[in-house]
Design a protein around this motif. Structure first.
Motif, PDB file in Angstrom:
ATOM      1  N   TYR B  16       0.389 -23.964 -94.130  1.00 27.86           N
ATOM      2  CA  TYR B  16       1.986 -23.775 -95.160  1.00 27.86           C
ATOM      3  C   TYR B  16       1.681 -25.603 -96.042  1.00 27.86           C
ATOM      4  CZ  TYR B  16       3.072 -20.010 -92.717  1.00 27.86           C
ATOM      5  OH  TYR B  16       2.491 -18.104 -91.670  1.00 27.86           O
ATOM      6  N   LYS B  20       1.289 -24.950-100.404  1.00 26.32           N
ATOM      7  CA  LYS B  20       2.522 -26.208-100.991  1.00 26.32           C
ATOM      8  C   LYS B  20       1.985 -27.071-101.595  1.00 26.32           C
ATOM      9  CE  LYS B  20       7.739 -27.597-100.502  1.00 26.32           C
ATOM     10  NZ  LYS B  20       8.413 -28.199 -99.197  1.00 26.32           N
ATOM     11  N   ASP B  23      -0.187 -25.628-104.769  1.00 25.83           N
ATOM     12  CA  ASP B  23       1.260 -24.519-105.623  1.00 25.83           C
ATOM     13  C   ASP B  23       1.226 -26.388-106.524  1.00 25.83           C
ATOM     14  OD1 ASP B  23       0.797 -22.296-105.209  1.00 25.83           O
ATOM     15  OD2 ASP B  23       2.219 -22.112-103.171  1.00 25.83           O
ATOM     16  N   ASN B  24       1.913 -26.869-105.878  1.00 30.63           N
ATOM     17  CA  ASN B  24       2.495 -27.967-106.560  1.00 30.63           C
ATOM     18  C   ASN B  24       1.926 -28.592-108.086  1.00 30.63           C
ATOM     19  OD1 ASN B  24       4.743 -27.945-105.296  1.00 30.63           O
ATOM     20  ND2 ASN B  24       4.825 -29.618-103.419  1.00 30.63           N
TER      21      ASN B  24
END
Lengths: 159, 159
Positions: B16, B20, B23-24
């Motif tokens: 995860y 993340k 995605d950032n």
């Protein structure tokens, strides 16, 4: 094989396989190519090699395997960005350090019993570890394997 | 927390956290920047996004979570190298597919009990699994987390 043994095997298999993969790429790159940037205005290959060596060397004290072998790599490859210091070890020297550090890590990792991997490492306090048992030695291998993958994806671009 | 729960937490936390992190980076890159190559004559950012989406989409059947959502991504992003097909989905579409696939994976991963992660996945036969119990569902997460790290190291160069 119980679940602890299985888990340790899964994590160490991946670690060794990533080291081997990186070594294959490194062996296919010349010292001259290592001086190149991985992409325009980004880190040079030699910086990645020094950085990874310094990070793996740090694993020795964190995993209670002994002192760092090359603390002099901290300044040029951990604290400072690439190209801030003109004098750094040669590509040939760094290849030797890299191989030495990983050799000792392998030797020490192979000597640990499966249960010992779930003990605390030296960068977490006993108090924190009692609340967060996932901050164990095996987790150091998991995070460093991903760190190695990240930079392997970059080094491969230099060819 | 027993040792099985600890192991699953270690692996899923890393998965995860890498999603993340990706995605950032993705959110900080424009659609126009995604059209750029990560380094001269290498893959474009949009190809990496399509490739990762197709690989994560493949995890659904492998982990017995259901059918692939976007099998049409196999050809342009798994079978063929970048720039072999002119018509590929737009950056905007791929961002949506990526988010959708990871959302469903998260939902399904969260519904598995710790012990279930040590069961066989769908890309290994029952016979092989009886001899190699490390080829379980959790191992798929470990390998795909490293795959994601590899390409994240590349995507970050586009900025």
């Amino acid at each position: 094989m119980n679940s602890t043994q299985t888990m340790v095997k899964m994590v160490l298999d991946r670690w060794y396989s990533q080291i081997k993969n990186f070594d294959n790429i490194l062996n296919s790159i010349t010292d001259k190519q290592l001086q190149k940037e991985i992409a325009p205005n980004k880190n040079r290959g030699i910086y990645l090699l020094g950085h990874l060596t310094a990070v793996h060397d740090d694993m020795l004290p964190i995993l209670n395997f002994g002192d760092k072998l090359y603390p002099e790599l901290n300044e040029p490859f951990l604290k400072l960005p690439d190209k801030s210091i003109i004098e750094i070890p040669s590509a040939k020297e760094l290849r030797g350090f890299w191989s030495e550090v990983n050799g000792i890590l392998t030797q020490q990792c192979d000597s640990l019993q499966p249960d010992e991997w779930f003990q605390k490492h030296n960068s977490v306090s006993a108090e924190d570890f009692s609340k967060e048992p996932h901050r164990n030695k095996l987790n150091i291998i998991i995070t460093r394997t991903n760190h190695l993958s990240h930079h392997t994806g970059q080094l491969v671009l230099i060819k």
